[in-house]
Design a protein around this motif. Sequence first.
Motif, PDB file in Angstrom:
ATOM      1  N   UNK A 116      -6.058  -6.080 -94.967  1.00 35.00           N
ATOM      2  CA  UNK A 116      -7.202  -6.956 -94.673  1.00 35.00           C
ATOM      3  C   UNK A 116      -7.337  -7.190 -93.179  1.00 35.00           C
ATOM      4  N   UNK A 117      -6.232  -7.521 -92.534  1.00 36.82           N
ATOM      5  CA  UNK A 117      -6.242  -7.819 -91.103  1.00 36.82           C
ATOM      6  C   UNK A 117      -6.780  -6.623 -90.298  1.00 36.82           C
TER       7      UNK A 117
ATOM      8  N   UNK B 218      -8.923 -14.584 -88.193  1.00 30.23           N
ATOM      9  CA  UNK B 218      -8.104 -15.706 -88.689  1.00 30.23           C
ATOM     10  C   UNK B 218      -8.850 -16.504 -89.754  1.00 30.23           C
ATOM     11  N   UNK B 219     -10.128 -16.748 -89.530  1.00 34.28           N
ATOM     12  CA  UNK B 219     -10.922 -17.492 -90.515  1.00 34.28           C
ATOM     13  C   UNK B 219     -10.990 -16.724 -91.830  1.00 34.28           C
ATOM     14  N   UNK B 220     -11.201 -15.429 -91.756  1.00 36.78           N
ATOM     15  CA  UNK B 220     -11.275 -14.614 -92.970  1.00 36.78           C
ATOM     16  C   UNK B 220      -9.925 -14.526 -93.679  1.00 36.78           C
ATOM     17  N   UNK B 221      -8.840 -14.509 -92.903  1.00 36.66           N
ATOM     18  CA  UNK B 221      -7.513 -14.384 -93.488  1.00 36.66           C
ATOM     19  C   UNK B 221      -7.116 -15.650 -94.244  1.00 36.66           C
TER      20      UNK B 221
ATOM     21  N   UNK C  55      -6.522 -20.250 -94.193  1.00 34.84           N
ATOM     22  CA  UNK C  55      -6.160 -21.455 -93.445  1.00 34.84           C
ATOM     23  C   UNK C  55      -4.803 -21.369 -92.764  1.00 34.84           C
ATOM     24  N   UNK C  56      -3.880 -20.607 -93.293  1.00 34.46           N
ATOM     25  CA  UNK C  56      -2.539 -20.566 -92.691  1.00 34.46           C
ATOM     26  C   UNK C  56      -2.432 -19.591 -91.528  1.00 34.46           C
ATOM     27  N   UNK C  57      -3.523 -18.942 -91.138  1.00 31.72           N
ATOM     28  CA  UNK C  57      -3.504 -17.974 -90.036  1.00 31.72           C
ATOM     29  C   UNK C  57      -4.250 -18.501 -88.822  1.00 31.72           C
ATOM     30  N   UNK C  58      -3.651 -18.281 -87.663  1.00 29.42           N
ATOM     31  CA  UNK C  58      -4.341 -18.576 -86.404  1.00 29.42           C
ATOM     32  C   UNK C  58      -4.754 -17.241 -85.766  1.00 29.42           C
ATOM     33  N   UNK C  59      -5.639 -17.310 -84.793  1.00 31.15           N
ATOM     34  CA  UNK C  59      -6.068 -16.097 -84.104  1.00 31.15           C
ATOM     35  C   UNK C  59      -4.868 -15.410 -83.445  1.00 31.15           C
TER      36      UNK C  59
END
Length: 144
Positions: A106-107, A122-125, A127-131
């Motif tokens: 996905x990333x 990050x938004x698509x991945x 809530x637990x992911x930051x840019x």
Amino acid sequence: MNKQILKQIPDIRKEILDLERAITLVEKRIEILKRDEVTDTVIGSKDDLTIGPIRVHGHPQKEYGKKLRELQRKKIQLSNKKAELLHLENTAEEYIQTLPDSHIRRLIRYRCIENLSWQQVAVRMGIKYSAEACRKKFERFLRA
């Protein structure tokens, strides 16, 4: 297929943008040349077969023709780069499908194929992911 293709996609996109900017500049120069009409008066036969002064209008042919040829070359280059990008994206998509980790798939797809910023990735991945976390995970994948 290797990870090098994933690294090439952003650069080819930038090349396409560069070519599009160059085409715009050449087109503007051609428009300026079109407005720079040259007028001359010569003696010769008119349409009614009388001899007298005739006004001749035209463009500075040498530079005008040169810019038209340059524009044509750049448009061909742009078309070729777009075809190359499409081929690389298809090859990259095939490679991405072979990866076992869904998060990495996905990333990479968001970043390389959809051309999203790290913040958008990050938004698509979720809530637990930051840019920054997405960027680092991607870089680690490329180094591995």
